[in-house]
Design a protein around this motif. Structure first.
Motif, short mmCIF file in Angstrom:
data_model
loop_
_atom_site.label_atom_id
_atom_site.label_comp_id
_atom_site.label_asym_id
_atom_site.label_seq_id
_atom_site.Cartn_x
_atom_site.Cartn_y
_atom_site.Cartn_z
N ILE A 29 -9.59 11.50 -9.01
CA ILE A 29 -8.64 10.52 -8.50
C ILE A 29 -8.37 9.47 -9.58
CG2 ILE A 29 -8.17 8.81 -6.72
CD1 ILE A 29 -10.14 10.42 -4.93
N THR A 30 -7.09 9.34 -9.94
CA THR A 30 -6.69 8.44 -11.02
C THR A 30 -5.58 7.51 -10.53
OG1 THR A 30 -7.17 10.18 -12.64
CG2 THR A 30 -5.84 8.34 -13.39
N LYS A 31 -5.74 6.25 -10.82
CA LYS A 31 -4.69 5.28 -10.53
C LYS A 31 -3.74 5.23 -11.72
CE LYS A 31 -4.00 0.39 -9.32
NZ LYS A 31 -4.68 -0.93 -9.16
N VAL A 32 -2.44 5.24 -11.45
CA VAL A 32 -1.43 5.20 -12.50
C VAL A 32 -0.36 4.18 -12.14
CG1 VAL A 32 -1.80 7.63 -13.14
CG2 VAL A 32 -0.07 7.06 -11.41
N ARG A 33 0.60 4.03 -13.06
CA ARG A 33 1.75 3.18 -12.81
C ARG A 33 3.02 4.02 -12.85
NH1 ARG A 33 0.66 -2.04 -10.89
NH2 ARG A 33 -1.47 -2.51 -11.60
N LEU A 34 3.88 3.81 -11.85
CA LEU A 34 5.19 4.46 -11.84
C LEU A 34 6.12 3.74 -12.82
CD1 LEU A 34 5.56 4.96 -7.97
CD2 LEU A 34 4.77 6.62 -9.67
N PRO A 35 7.29 4.32 -13.12
CA PRO A 35 8.18 3.68 -14.10
C PRO A 35 8.53 2.24 -13.80
CG PRO A 35 8.90 5.92 -13.67
CD PRO A 35 7.79 5.65 -12.70
N ASP A 36 8.58 1.85 -12.51
CA ASP A 36 8.91 0.46 -12.16
C ASP A 36 7.68 -0.43 -12.11
OD1 ASP A 36 7.65 1.30 -9.87
OD2 ASP A 36 9.31 0.86 -8.51
N GLY A 37 6.51 0.11 -12.49
CA GLY A 37 5.29 -0.68 -12.51
C GLY A 37 4.47 -0.61 -11.24
#
Length: 284
Positions: A29-37
């Motif tokens: 499980i990894t937390k990421v950021r979408l293009p809008d943050g």
């Protein structure tokens, strides 16, 4: 806070800033950021996860964000999921008390129950609730064959009766507890479903068994009675049905622990079942 890691995700997702949150036998499980943050979660399913977790994905799809996180994208063994937030219902319980936490659980469960059906078919891989209880039924059969009139036998009989006359059969989360309900931008949402199919009062019943480390709450007859009345009023269901599922679930957990020869945890689970049975018996 997760650890920053080097990960490769589908280019079309255009996600960034990966932070590893957890690794389990079923997923990474990894937390990421979408293009809008906006934060999101990537869940990379292991071979075990691909076998065990897809019904839960279909459960989320069926609810389409109503009380639950959304599935944003799927590719191969990767799931891109809505980020539910950091604050859990357990955090809320610790700060404001059990009844306040139960009121929020009711709110979330009501949203799940109110998801419009629109005649949509249920996914074919959702697990029938009777199959979920296979361990309890097997333990009860063994005890009965050996002349033991155990709590497992009584709970299995109650579970069988309830499953023979279910109401409002629909997709179930299957693991509703305080650390699977989180607060974020869209309010309180549920995560990590198992993807069952049956009477939604089974999802309500799982709350009696939690939090796992609060045996003072789980085995309290006063708490059992209060929670049962709350759910009965909220969902307009017979209190005996709710208590029956609660007792059956606690006994099911005990049967799982017995299979694993974790007899200390089995006894803790049985203490919950006994507390529920005591309240149920007082209603007769």
């Amino acid at each position: 806070m997760g650890d920053t890691v080097n990960e490769t995700f589908p280019a079309e997702w255009n996600v960034s800033s990966p932070e590893l949150l957890a690794e389990t036998p079923t997923s990474r499980i990894t937390k990421v950021r979408l293009p809008d943050g906006t934060p999101a979660i990537v869940k990379a399913l292991t071979p075990i996860g691909l076998k065990d977790e897809l019904p839960g994905v279909h459960y989320l799809d069926w609810h389409d964000g109503s009380g639950a996180i959304r599935v944003l994208a799927i590719k191969d063994n990767l799931l891109l999921l809505e980020y539910a937030g950091r604050r859990t219902l357990l955090d809320h319980l610790n700060e404001f008390g059990d009844e306040a936490a139960t009121a929020i659980a009711v709110e979330v469960l009501r949203k799940l129950l109110d998801t419009p059906h629109d005649d949509r078919a249920f996914a074919t891989d959702l697990i029938p609730i009777r199959r979920q209880f296979a361990s309890l039924f097997a333990k009860a059969k063994s005890d009965h064959s050996n002349g033991i009139d155990s709590l497992f036998v009584e709970a299995a009989r109650i579970a069988d009766e309830l499953m023979n006359k279910p109401m409002n059969v629909q997709p179930l989360h299957g693991d509703v507890h305080h650390e699977n309900i989180l607060f974020g931008d869209r309010g309180w949402l549920i995560i990590d479903p198992k993807g069952l199919l049956g009477d939604p009062m089974y999802d309500a019943a799982n709350m009696f068994y939690n939090p796992l480390d609060r045996q003072d709450l789980r085995a309290s007859e006063t708490r059992v009675a209060t929670m049962a009345r709350t759910f009965s009023r909220a969902f307009d269901r017979d209190i005996r049905t709710i208590l029956g599922y609660a007792m059956a679930h606690a006994a099911l957990s005990a049967s799982w622990h017995t299979e694993d020869q974790n007899f200390e945890e089995a006894e803790r689970s049985l203490a919950v079942a006994r507390a529920v049975r005591s309240v149920l018996t007082s209603l007769v």
